[in-house]
Design an enzyme around this catalytic site. Structure first.
Site, PDB file in Angstrom:
ATOM      1  N   HIS A   9       0.819  -1.206   0.000  1.00 37.01           N
ATOM      2  CA  HIS A   9       0.000   0.000   0.000  1.00 37.01           C
ATOM      3  C   HIS A   9       0.858   1.262   0.000  1.00 37.01           C
ATOM      4  O   HIS A   9       2.035   1.250   0.363  1.00 37.01           O
ATOM      5  CB  HIS A   9      -0.922   0.018   1.226  1.00 37.01           C
ATOM      6  CG  HIS A   9      -0.178   0.011   2.527  1.00 37.01           C
ATOM      7  ND1 HIS A   9       0.369   1.151   3.074  1.00 37.01           N
ATOM      8  CD2 HIS A   9       0.124  -0.998   3.373  1.00 37.01           C
ATOM      9  CE1 HIS A   9       0.967   0.850   4.216  1.00 37.01           C
ATOM     10  NE2 HIS A   9       0.838  -0.449   4.427  1.00 37.01           N
ATOM     11  N   GLU A  81      -1.534  -7.079   7.285  1.00 32.68           N
ATOM     12  CA  GLU A  81      -0.218  -6.975   7.911  1.00 32.68           C
ATOM     13  C   GLU A  81      -0.136  -7.853   9.166  1.00 32.68           C
ATOM     14  O   GLU A  81      -1.156  -8.227   9.748  1.00 32.68           O
ATOM     15  CB  GLU A  81       0.062  -5.504   8.258  1.00 32.68           C
ATOM     16  CG  GLU A  81       1.468  -5.214   8.753  1.00 32.68           C
ATOM     17  CD  GLU A  81       2.552  -5.578   7.751  1.00 32.68           C
ATOM     18  OE1 GLU A  81       2.775  -6.795   7.549  1.00 32.68           O
ATOM     19  OE2 GLU A  81       3.188  -4.669   7.190  1.00 32.68           O
TER      20      GLU A  81
END
Length: 225
Positions: A9, A81
């Site tokens: 990202h 994550e």
């Protein structure tokens, strides 16, 4: 040949040093939004599938590419994550404030340790990366674009390149070194390919928007010992 492009990202508020309330809703910064646009511009062909993490910063990054290829199917997978610190004690803290906790966690090198409710162990984290590769293998789609997170992308690359036989304390130490040495910058990533002949995954050179490397023109990385 199955071709999977893995992208981290864009820059988030946490990456920029801001305090954050929870891991799921961290927004992109203005720089992160621009990085997302540059990723979209570098995708030269429509993928057969776009896969996104459930966390908002990954979806916000993907949205720029989705707007270019609105007809491409989108799926949300558990490729978020690695949350190894107790989320409750991380509320309204910055990366700098969490530094000592992070260092202690990795110094302990306990792959089965869970820091608190909402956290996961290193074993679970690696298991998610393995499941991701297994799921990719069974997909009929051959050209896939994935928006995820730096540590997750490096877990995938590590599994392919180092092929650990077991995930013990030494493997955990080795992965941490690998992750630091191969840090994935915001808006960048890897391409992984799987040959139909030998069914082996290979990691290609980094996708680097700052270096003007096109997502579709990558050299295969040399195998690591």
């Amino acid at each position: 040949m199955k071709n999977v492009r893995l992208v981290r990202h864009g820059e988030s508020a946490a990456n920029a040093g801001a305090a954050t309330l929870d891991r799921a809703s961290i927004p992109l910064t203005e720089k992160g939004i621009e990085q997302a646009k540059r990723v979209a511009q570098s995708v030269g062909r429509a993928p057969e599938l776009i896969v996104v993490s459930p966390l908002s910063r990954a979806r916000a990054t993907a949205d720029a590419t989705i707007s270019v290829f609105p007809d491409v199917p989108i799926e949300k997978w558990p490729i978020e994550e690695f949350t190894y610190l107790d989320p409750a004690r991380c509320v309204n803290t910055t990366v700098g404030q969490r530094k000592a906790w992070v260092e202690q966690y990795w110094a302990n090198a306990d792959p089965s340790y869970i820091d608190g409710e909402g956290a996961e162990s290193f074993l679970e984290f690696v298991g998610r990366a393995r499941s991701f590769l297994d799921r990719l293998t069974t997909l009929p789609a051959q050209d896939i674009l994935v928006f995820s997170h730096g540590q997750f992308l490096n877990a995938v690359a590590w599994l392919i390149e180092r092929k650990p036989l077991q995930v013990d304390d030494q493997a955990m130490i080795e992965w941490r070194r690998y992750e630091i040495d191969n840090h994935v910058r915001n808006g960048c990533g890897y391409t992984v390919t799987r040959a139909l002949v030998d069914s082996l995954w290979t990691v290609s050179n980094s996708i680097d928007i700052d270096g003007a490397v096109n997502l579709n023109k990558l050299q295969v990385r040399s195998p690591m010992p």
